[in-house]
Design an enzyme around this catalytic site. Structure first.
Site, short mmCIF file in Angstrom:
data_model
loop_
_atom_site.label_atom_id
_atom_site.label_comp_id
_atom_site.label_asym_id
_atom_site.label_seq_id
_atom_site.Cartn_x
_atom_site.Cartn_y
_atom_site.Cartn_z
N ARG A 1 67.84 -1.21 75.22
CA ARG A 1 69.29 -1.54 74.89
C ARG A 1 69.42 -0.44 73.60
O ARG A 1 70.67 0.26 73.57
CB ARG A 1 69.46 -2.82 74.91
CG ARG A 1 70.89 -3.02 74.89
CD ARG A 1 71.13 -4.48 75.23
NE ARG A 1 70.71 -5.21 73.79
CZ ARG A 1 70.78 -6.65 73.79
NH1 ARG A 1 71.07 -7.26 74.99
NH2 ARG A 1 70.46 -7.36 72.79
N GLU B 1 83.24 -11.70 79.13
CA GLU B 1 82.49 -12.30 78.11
C GLU B 1 83.11 -12.81 76.97
O GLU B 1 84.21 -12.47 76.89
CB GLU B 1 81.10 -11.54 77.78
CG GLU B 1 81.32 -10.19 76.96
CD GLU B 1 80.16 -9.88 76.45
OE1 GLU B 1 79.22 -10.39 76.14
OE2 GLU B 1 80.08 -8.43 76.44
N LYS C 1 75.43 -2.44 71.79
CA LYS C 1 75.41 -3.42 70.74
C LYS C 1 75.78 -2.54 69.41
O LYS C 1 74.92 -2.23 68.46
CB LYS C 1 74.19 -4.14 70.78
CG LYS C 1 74.14 -5.35 70.33
CD LYS C 1 72.97 -6.25 70.61
CE LYS C 1 73.06 -7.66 69.86
NZ LYS C 1 74.06 -8.59 70.66
C1 LIG Z 1 73.94 -9.60 71.82
C2 LIG Z 1 74.99 -9.78 72.66
C3 LIG Z 1 75.01 -10.88 73.68
C4 LIG Z 1 73.68 -11.47 73.93
O1 LIG Z 1 72.53 -10.79 74.12
P1 LIG Z 1 71.08 -11.17 74.19
O2 LIG Z 1 70.46 -10.05 74.47
O3 LIG Z 1 71.00 -12.41 75.13
O4 LIG Z 1 70.70 -11.86 72.69
C5 LIG Z 1 75.94 -10.79 74.38
N1 LIG Z 1 77.14 -10.31 74.17
C6 LIG Z 1 77.48 -9.63 73.34
C7 LIG Z 1 78.65 -8.74 73.08
C8 LIG Z 1 76.46 -9.12 72.30
O5 LIG Z 1 76.60 -8.58 71.10
#
Ligand SMILES: *Cc1c(COP(=O)(O)O)cnc(C)c1O
Length: 341
Positions: free
Chosen positions: A82, A220, A184
């Site tokens: 990722r 989300e 991210k």
């Molecule tokens: C990091 C993050 C998540 C959760 O991802 P994980 O890999 O499960 O920790 C979900 N949504 C957003 C916007 C994120 O930045």
């Protein structure tokens, strides 16, 4: 190995400086060998790319102590993958995936005394990140970058039992349809802070974002993916190009299907459907799953039958199964746990 004298059970989710961190620099088109250092301060030129144009991305994962006393990482190759995708989207040189894992392992090993013991409920949070370091003033990608990994022990997310959250449907958007919602990047968080503070001010824990184009579909929250359980026990989660691909959510869907024998679906979810669902939870590395009791859309309340004082039954099973795998109490699918020590 002697553990640090820390009150593990009462740790919060905050930064505590630990012993060593990993640093590698990218210059003249190549990453250097990387080192572990005790230096926790980063010194940058005043015009560094990260400071002017927010060229920065990050990852988050945890190391756990298992029941049989190993330190393990949970699916770190998904974070490596990722982070490469995030780097490419922001025109940054990816830190090679195999070296990403090696850097995480080295940093965790060097800070083994800070890894909370089995049974404490706490874990070691790992933060890899990458940012543009050289001076940039015209708008363009930086030429030099730094990749770092630091770790900090974090407490059990739920002290005692989990308290279901209340969300509000946000009037702000998190991610444009062809924007950066799927990577991210710090920039996604910077622009969510105002909406977050506004939600808190009105007494909500978090914002639920709908798709920016039509404002009809569930996406989300600011920092966690969302899952729902239907009344006929299916586990469903939104599908969208602008959602961050959560490792926890992907793992929970696998667990639902393969460990609990539940049907799962990843598809577009209209906000209108939400009132018919039985349970709701937010998922991410920090909490695994936080139950959601209520979602408020401009005064109109959707209250889940699981209520405001406990997790829904299936949410609880998902939580217990995934944390059981992470702590070595249940057999993990092949390749899910990487033993560090
Ligand atoms: C990091 C993050 C998540 C959760 O991802 P994980 O890999 O499960 O920790 C979900 N949504 C957003 C916007 C994120 O930045």
């Amino acid at each position: 190995m002697e553990k640090k004298n820390i009150d593990w059970a009462n740790l919060g989710f905050g930064y505590i400086q630990t012993g060593k961190r990993y640093v590698s620099n990218f210059k003249n088109g190549a990453w250097d060998d990387g080192v572990l250092t005790e230096e926790a301060t980063v010194t940058l030129n005043e015009s560094a790319g990260v400071l002017q144009y927010a060229q920065t991305i990050f990852e988050g994962l945890k190391a756990y102590t298992t029941q049989d006393n190993h330190i393990v990482l949970f699916r770190p190759e998904l974070n490596a993958e990722r982070m490469e995708a995030s780097a490419k989207r922001l025109e940054m040189p990816p830190f090679p995936q195999d070296r990403f894992i090696e850097a995480v392992v080295l940093t965790v090993r060097a800070n083994a005394a800070f890894v909370p013991p089995y049974g404490s409920g706490a874990a070691l949070y790992i933060r890899p990140y990458l940012f543009g370091t050289n001076p940039v003033i015209g708008v363009k990608p930086a030429d030099e970058y730094q990749f770092r990994v630091f770790v900090t022990p974090v407490g059990p997310y739920f002290k005692g039992k989990a308290r279901p959250l209340s969300l509000r449907v946000s009037d702000f958007d998190r991610a444009a349809p062809n924007g950066t919602g799927h990577i991210k990047a710090g920039l996604n968080y910077a622009m969510s802070l105002h909406a977050l503070m506004a939600a808190h001010h009105e007494g909500y824990d978090e914002n639920l974002y709908l798709d920016a184009a039509t404002r009809t579909k569930v996406e989300e929250t600011g920092g966690a993916n969302i899952i729902f359980v239907t009344k006929d026990r299916r586990v469903i989660t939104p599908k969208s190009k602008s959602i961050l691909p959560s490792v926890t959510r992907r793992s929970l869907l696998y667990v639902a299907k393969e460990y609990l024998g539940l049907e799962t679906e990843e598809r577009e979810i209209a906000f209108e459907e939400v009132q018919d669902f039985a349970e709701c939870g937010l998922c991410g590395t920090a909490a695994v799953i936080s139950p959601v009791g209520k979602i408020v859309n401009h005064g109109e309340e959707v209250c889940f039958p699981s209520g405001m004082d406990k997790m829904g039954a299936i949410t609880q099973q998902l939580y217990d199964t995934l944390t059981g795998i992470q702590m070595g109490r249940l057999e993990a699918p092949k390749g899910w746990l990487k033993i560090v020590e």
